[in-house]
Motif scaffolding. Structure first.
Motif, short mmCIF file in Angstrom:
data_model
loop_
_atom_site.label_atom_id
_atom_site.label_comp_id
_atom_site.label_asym_id
_atom_site.label_seq_id
_atom_site.Cartn_x
_atom_site.Cartn_y
_atom_site.Cartn_z
N GLU A 50 73.69 -57.17 65.91
CA GLU A 50 73.15 -56.28 64.88
C GLU A 50 72.09 -55.36 65.49
O GLU A 50 71.79 -55.47 66.68
N LEU A 51 71.54 -54.45 64.70
CA LEU A 51 70.43 -53.63 65.21
C LEU A 51 69.25 -54.56 65.47
O LEU A 51 68.82 -55.29 64.57
N PRO A 52 68.71 -54.56 66.69
CA PRO A 52 67.61 -55.49 67.01
C PRO A 52 66.40 -55.29 66.11
O PRO A 52 66.16 -54.19 65.59
N ASP A 53 65.64 -56.36 65.95
CA ASP A 53 64.46 -56.38 65.09
C ASP A 53 63.30 -55.70 65.82
O ASP A 53 62.79 -56.22 66.82
N PRO A 54 62.84 -54.53 65.32
CA PRO A 54 61.74 -53.84 66.02
C PRO A 54 60.41 -54.56 65.90
O PRO A 54 59.47 -54.27 66.64
N PHE A 55 60.32 -55.53 64.96
CA PHE A 55 59.04 -56.18 64.70
C PHE A 55 58.80 -57.41 65.58
O PHE A 55 57.77 -58.06 65.47
N VAL A 56 59.77 -57.77 66.44
CA VAL A 56 59.54 -58.93 67.30
C VAL A 56 58.89 -58.49 68.61
O VAL A 56 59.46 -57.70 69.36
N ARG A 261 75.35 -49.32 68.66
CA ARG A 261 76.10 -50.48 68.16
C ARG A 261 77.04 -50.13 67.02
O ARG A 261 77.98 -50.87 66.76
N PHE A 262 76.77 -49.06 66.32
CA PHE A 262 77.63 -48.68 65.19
C PHE A 262 78.21 -47.30 65.45
O PHE A 262 77.50 -46.30 65.42
N GLN A 263 79.48 -47.28 65.75
CA GLN A 263 80.14 -46.03 66.11
C GLN A 263 81.17 -45.69 65.03
O GLN A 263 82.03 -46.49 64.70
N GLN A 331 73.23 -45.49 60.16
CA GLN A 331 72.84 -46.88 60.44
C GLN A 331 71.50 -46.96 61.18
O GLN A 331 70.69 -47.84 60.88
N SER A 332 71.26 -46.04 62.09
CA SER A 332 69.96 -46.11 62.79
C SER A 332 68.84 -45.68 61.85
O SER A 332 67.71 -46.16 61.97
N HIS A 333 69.16 -44.80 60.92
CA HIS A 333 68.18 -44.43 59.89
C HIS A 333 67.78 -45.68 59.09
O HIS A 333 66.59 -45.94 58.88
N ALA A 395 78.98 -48.83 54.20
CA ALA A 395 78.66 -49.34 55.55
C ALA A 395 77.94 -50.67 55.41
O ALA A 395 77.10 -50.83 54.53
N PRO A 396 78.24 -51.64 56.27
CA PRO A 396 77.55 -52.94 56.17
C PRO A 396 76.07 -52.79 56.49
O PRO A 396 75.69 -51.89 57.25
#
Ligand code: GTR
Length: 407
Positions: A50-56, A261-263, A331-333, A395-396
């Protein structure tokens, strides 16, 4: 005999010196600039679907407050420069600006200026800058674009009438956009491993250094844009430089506001963009290691957007521009939104799609200025435009983490 031998040795030493100098000049991939420590290679990195967690944080703890986020933002920056773009030199201390021309335009409504900036150890880095400045005292907000030349903004007259300085600079003065080529900026700063996108972004930051010296510029309201490869450049500069109050990547796609990751269908992938016969030179050489291994990336492009928060950004794209991955841009948004929310800046993140193809059209410029009016002056657009379009409702959800609570 002894003398001849001695001369041979001296020549060999000179030859070695020259080789070392050349090696230094033509940046050696694998050599880090001073202070940059190695990070794990692709095979040592975990697989993240998935999109990685920016908060870690790098130490595994989660961001709890704004101070933590400031630290995390630095970690993100270090990671994105290390793996994707390469490292840039610090600001040049004494940029010299020469006015090459100045004329009155739009029936006396504005002044059009051509400026040449020069900088670098031997002043060998030059940047042509175009500015169209509204008549009056100012200070005026600025919309800066990176392009191949100057005076390339299609509706500059309209934007100037709306009270903005319209400016652009020739990014190709810094790097000519050709493979296997060391451009003037890379040659002037051989100790940095920056690839072309980073060079172009650095150039924009130097133009902003110059703006900071001008009374006519409203230093709190500088917007930075560009289209396609220029959109990738704008997003990178906007992520790095906190003087940029509004960041507007247009049609930026892969390496810009799209994600890896999402194309969507027919979109450009990391493998395609970093192919040696295509645009490998826009990126740090190690980025190619992630071709077809996108899930090994410890980030995705939502991290770059997140670095802009709590400043403003809007990505502007076209639904028919499949190559630029509108789906992945949505998705990146979504992946960046939680960071804007965490910092209390939800309304500063925009996304806009028009019908049609790959270009920065007049309508895109109007969207940009409408959004600037909103975030700079709280003026709602007469056009009634909405700045949060999610055209792929099915989109998921691209991640399972959430905004940290209890700040
Ligand atoms: C394309 C490239 C895109 C985009 C575009 C452009 O060929 O694949 O990533 O940058 O060029 O800059 O026009």
């Amino acid at each position: 005999m002894v003398r001849q031998y001695r001369n041979t040795i001296i020549n060999q030493i000179r030859g070695l010196g020259l080789i070392l100098l050349l090696l230094g000049m033509f940046a050696c991939p694998g050599t880090n600039p001073a202070g940059v420590v190695d990070m794990p290679g692709v095979d040592k990195l975990p697989d993240i679907k998935e999109l990685p967690d920016p908060f870690v944080m790098n130490d595994g703890t989660r961001v709890k407050n704004k101070t933590d986020w400031a630290k995390r933002r630095e970690e993100i920056k270090a990671m994105m420069l290390y793996y994707q773009y390469g490292h840039i030199p610090p600001a040049h201390k004494n940029i010299i600006a020469k006015e090459l021309s100045s004329e009155t335009v739009y029936d006396g409504g504005a002044t059009k200026k051509h400026i040449l900036l020069s900088m670098g150890p031997e002043r060998e880095v030059k940047i042509n800058v175009g500015m169209v400045i509204p008549k009056g005292e100012g200070p005026f907000p600025v919309i800066l674009k990176n392009d191949r030349g100057i005076f390339n903004v299609p509706i500059a007259d309209e934007i100037v009438r709306r009270g903005y300085i319209v400016a652009d600079y020739a990014r190709t003065d810094l790097d000519p956009d050709q493979k296997n080529t060391v451009g003037p900026a890379q040659a002037a700063y051989p100790d940095y491993d920056w690839a072309t996108l980073a060079v172009w972004a650095w150039g924009g930051m130097r133009v902003i250094d110059y703006f900071m010296t001008l009374d006519v510029v409203d230093k709190e309201r500088i917007a930075f844009t560009g289209h396609s490869r220029g959109g990738k450049t704008a997003l990178l500069a906007g992520a790095l430089d906190e003087r940029i109050a509004l960041v507007v990547p247009n049609g930026s796609g892969c390496g810009g506001a799209g994600c890896y990751r999402f194309q969507g269908e027919k979109s450009e992938t990391l493998e395609r963009i970093t192919a040696p016969e295509r645009f490998e030179y826009w990126f740090h050489p190690r980025f190619r290691d992630f071709a077809d291994k996108e899930t090994k990336l410890p980030f995705d492009q939502h991290f770059l957007k997140a670095m802009v928060a709590p400043r403003a950004m809007i990505s502007i794209d076209a639904l028919g521009d499949l190559w630029a991955n509108p789906y992945g841009t949505q998705q990146s948004h979504r992946g960046a939104q939680p960071v804007f929310e965490f910092l209390g800046a939800d309304d500063k993140l925009g996304i806009y799609f028009r019908a049609g193809g790959h270009a920065q059209k007049e309508d895109d410029w109007r969207t940009l200025v409408d959004f600037a009016d909103k975030v700079f002056f709280e003026k709602m657009p007469a056009s009634g435009r909405l700045f949060c379009q999610l055209p792929f409702p099915n989109a998921p959800q691209p991640f399972s983490w959430s905004v940290p609570r209890g700040k």
